[in-house]
Design a protein around this motif. Structure first.
Motif, PDB file in Angstrom:
ATOM      1  N   MET A 100      53.141 -13.985  11.425  1.00 33.08           N
ATOM      2  CA  MET A 100      53.084 -13.023  12.280  1.00 33.08           C
ATOM      3  C   MET A 100      52.957 -11.899  11.764  1.00 33.08           C
ATOM      4  N   TYR A 101      51.757 -11.301  11.894  1.00 29.04           N
ATOM      5  CA  TYR A 101      51.287  -9.706  12.144  1.00 29.04           C
ATOM      6  C   TYR A 101      50.805  -9.221  10.244  1.00 29.04           C
ATOM      7  N   LEU A 102      50.645  -9.970   9.510  1.00 28.58           N
ATOM      8  CA  LEU A 102      50.236 -10.241   8.517  1.00 28.58           C
ATOM      9  C   LEU A 102      48.781  -9.388   8.279  1.00 28.58           C
ATOM     10  N   THR A 103      48.221  -9.307   7.859  1.00 28.73           N
ATOM     11  CA  THR A 103      46.697  -7.950   7.273  1.00 28.73           C
ATOM     12  C   THR A 103      46.792  -8.076   5.826  1.00 28.73           C
ATOM     13  N   GLY A 104      45.394  -7.968   5.737  1.00 30.39           N
ATOM     14  CA  GLY A 104      44.927  -7.416   4.780  1.00 30.39           C
ATOM     15  C   GLY A 104      44.010  -8.737   2.853  1.00 30.39           C
ATOM     16  N   SER A 105      43.429  -8.653   2.599  1.00 33.47           N
ATOM     17  CA  SER A 105      42.681  -8.982   2.040  1.00 33.47           C
ATOM     18  C   SER A 105      43.779  -9.925   0.763  1.00 33.47           C
ATOM     19  N   TYR A 106      44.808  -8.587   0.263  1.00 33.82           N
ATOM     20  CA  TYR A 106      45.855  -9.053  -0.213  1.00 33.82           C
ATOM     21  C   TYR A 106      47.126 -10.506   0.270  1.00 33.82           C
ATOM     22  N   HIS A 107      46.938 -10.808   1.404  1.00 34.03           N
ATOM     23  CA  HIS A 107      47.558 -11.638   2.081  1.00 34.03           C
ATOM     24  C   HIS A 107      46.863 -12.872   2.316  1.00 34.03           C
ATOM     25  N   PHE A 108      45.788 -12.696   3.385  1.00 34.61           N
ATOM     26  CA  PHE A 108      45.231 -13.968   3.331  1.00 34.61           C
ATOM     27  C   PHE A 108      44.563 -14.629   2.647  1.00 34.61           C
ATOM     28  N   THR A 109      44.323 -14.176   0.901  1.00 40.39           N
ATOM     29  CA  THR A 109      43.161 -14.782  -0.319  1.00 40.39           C
ATOM     30  C   THR A 109      44.352 -15.737  -0.212  1.00 40.39           C
ATOM     31  N   SER A 110      45.582 -15.344   0.357  1.00 44.38           N
ATOM     32  CA  SER A 110      46.871 -16.368  -0.682  1.00 44.38           C
ATOM     33  C   SER A 110      47.444 -17.436   0.100  1.00 44.38           C
ATOM     34  N   SER A 111      47.467 -18.841  -0.366  1.00 46.68           N
ATOM     35  CA  SER A 111      47.896 -19.784   0.075  1.00 46.68           C
ATOM     36  C   SER A 111      49.162 -19.224   0.725  1.00 46.68           C
ATOM     37  N   GLN A 112      50.583 -18.946   0.048  1.00 45.08           N
ATOM     38  CA  GLN A 112      51.437 -18.646  -0.594  1.00 45.08           C
ATOM     39  C   GLN A 112      51.753 -17.763   1.536  1.00 45.08           C
ATOM     40  N   SER A 113      50.436 -17.163   1.697  1.00 45.57           N
ATOM     41  CA  SER A 113      50.777 -16.274   3.166  1.00 45.57           C
ATOM     42  C   SER A 113      50.637 -17.515   4.725  1.00 45.57           C
ATOM     43  N   VAL A 114      50.483 -18.490   4.608  1.00 47.99           N
ATOM     44  CA  VAL A 114      50.111 -19.596   5.690  1.00 47.99           C
ATOM     45  C   VAL A 114      51.569 -20.514   6.044  1.00 47.99           C
ATOM     46  N   ASP A 115      51.930 -20.169   6.693  1.00 44.73           N
ATOM     47  CA  ASP A 115      52.765 -20.248   7.491  1.00 44.73           C
ATOM     48  C   ASP A 115      52.345 -22.182   8.084  1.00 44.73           C
ATOM     49  N   TYR A 116      51.414 -21.695   8.596  1.00 44.34           N
ATOM     50  CA  TYR A 116      50.909 -23.167   9.613  1.00 44.34           C
ATOM     51  C   TYR A 116      49.341 -24.032   9.111  1.00 44.34           C
ATOM     52  N   TRP A 117      49.181 -25.395   8.649  1.00 43.24           N
ATOM     53  CA  TRP A 117      48.268 -25.962   8.259  1.00 43.24           C
ATOM     54  C   TRP A 117      47.767 -26.624   9.144  1.00 43.24           C
ATOM     55  N   GLY A 118      46.414 -26.971   9.073  1.00 41.72           N
ATOM     56  CA  GLY A 118      45.753 -28.337   9.747  1.00 41.72           C
ATOM     57  C   GLY A 118      45.219 -29.100   9.157  1.00 41.72           C
ATOM     58  N   GLN A 119      44.916 -30.472   9.700  1.00 35.32           N
ATOM     59  CA  GLN A 119      44.900 -31.474   9.303  1.00 35.32           C
ATOM     60  C   GLN A 119      43.636 -32.035   8.018  1.00 35.32           C
ATOM     61  N   GLY A 120      42.506 -30.602   8.065  1.00 37.62           N
ATOM     62  CA  GLY A 120      41.672 -30.700   7.342  1.00 37.62           C
ATOM     63  C   GLY A 120      40.432 -31.306   8.355  1.00 37.62           C
ATOM     64  N   THR A 121      39.420 -30.984   7.507  1.00 36.83           N
ATOM     65  CA  THR A 121      38.366 -31.583   7.533  1.00 36.83           C
ATOM     66  C   THR A 121      36.775 -31.423   6.699  1.00 36.83           C
ATOM     67  N   LEU A 122      36.616 -32.994   7.052  1.00 41.89           N
ATOM     68  CA  LEU A 122      35.643 -32.922   5.514  1.00 41.89           C
ATOM     69  C   LEU A 122      34.173 -32.464   5.877  1.00 41.89           C
ATOM     70  N   VAL A 123      33.520 -31.530   4.835  1.00 45.10           N
ATOM     71  CA  VAL A 123      31.965 -31.240   4.949  1.00 45.10           C
ATOM     72  C   VAL A 123      31.132 -31.614   3.656  1.00 45.10           C
ATOM     73  N   THR A 124      29.911 -32.279   4.289  1.00 44.30           N
ATOM     74  CA  THR A 124      29.579 -32.900   2.854  1.00 44.30           C
ATOM     75  C   THR A 124      28.200 -32.502   3.479  1.00 44.30           C
ATOM     76  N   VAL A 125      27.514 -31.994   2.039  1.00 46.71           N
ATOM     77  CA  VAL A 125      26.687 -31.153   2.031  1.00 46.71           C
ATOM     78  C   VAL A 125      25.167 -32.019   1.022  1.00 46.71           C
ATOM     79  N   SER A 126      23.887 -32.840   1.359  1.00 45.92           N
ATOM     80  CA  SER A 126      23.750 -33.581   0.180  1.00 45.92           C
ATOM     81  C   SER A 126      22.205 -32.652   0.101  1.00 45.92           C
ATOM     82  N   SER A 127      22.531 -32.013  -1.079  1.00 44.84           N
ATOM     83  CA  SER A 127      20.829 -31.876  -2.029  1.00 44.84           C
ATOM     84  C   SER A 127      19.739 -32.757  -1.734  1.00 44.84           C
TER      85      SER A 127
END
Length: 127
Positions: A100-127
Motif C-alpha cells: 500500500m502507497y508504494l510508488t516509484g520505479s525503484y519499488h515497482f520494478t522489484s518483485s520484492q515489493s509485491v504483496d499479492y500475485w495473480g495466477q498467471g495467464t499465458l501469452v503466446t506470440v507466433s512468428s
C-alpha cells in the motif's frame, strides 16, 4: 484476497491482446498494480506498473510504446493493452499488487515489493 488474470492467448506477431486482472476480497485503490512475465527457466521480470491513483506509469524498456497499463478503481481491475506483439513477448503474465502507497520505479520494478500475485495467464506470440 484474489487477483484473477485473464485475456491471454495465441496471437500472430504484430497482433494485440488485452489482459485484465480483477481483484477481489478487498479494495486495491491505495495500491500500485503491475504486470510481470516469466519464461520457463528464467526469473520473473517486470513489464509495467501503475500508481495507486493512476497518475504515474512505468514500463520495461522493450515494451515502451507498445504496451499500455491502466486501471479502473471502481471495478478493482487493472489492464494491460499489448499492441505490436513480438515472439519475444511470449511468456506467462502475472498481475501484481504492490504494498500500500508504494510508488516509484525503484519499488515497482522489484518483485520484492509485491504483496499479492495473480495466477498467471499465458501469452503466446507466433512468428
Amino acid at each position: 484476497v484474489q487477483l484473477q488474470a485473464s485475456g491471454g492467448g495465441l496471437v500472430h506477431a504484430g497482433g494485440s491482446l488485452r489482459l485484465s486482472c480483477a481483484a477481489s476480497g478487498r479494495s486495491f485503490s491505495k495500491n500500485g498494480m503491475g504486470w510481470f512475465r516469466q519464461i520457463p527457466g528464467k526469473e520473473r521480470e517486470f513489464v509495467a506498473a501503475i500508481g495507486w491513483s493512476g497518475g504515474s506509469t512505468f514500463y520495461e524498456e522493450s515494451v515502451k510504446g507498445r504496451f499500455t497499463i491502466s486501471r479502473d478503481n471502481a471495478k478493482n481491475t487493472v489492464y494491460l493493452q499489448m499492441n505490436r506483439l513480438k515472439p519475444e513477448d511470449t511468456a506467462v503474465y502475472y498481475c501484481a499488487a504492490y504494498g500500500m502507497y508504494l510508488t516509484g520505479s525503484y519499488h515497482f520494478t522489484s518483485s520484492q515489493s509485491v504483496d499479492y500475485w495473480g495466477q498467471g495467464t499465458l501469452v503466446t506470440v507466433s512468428s
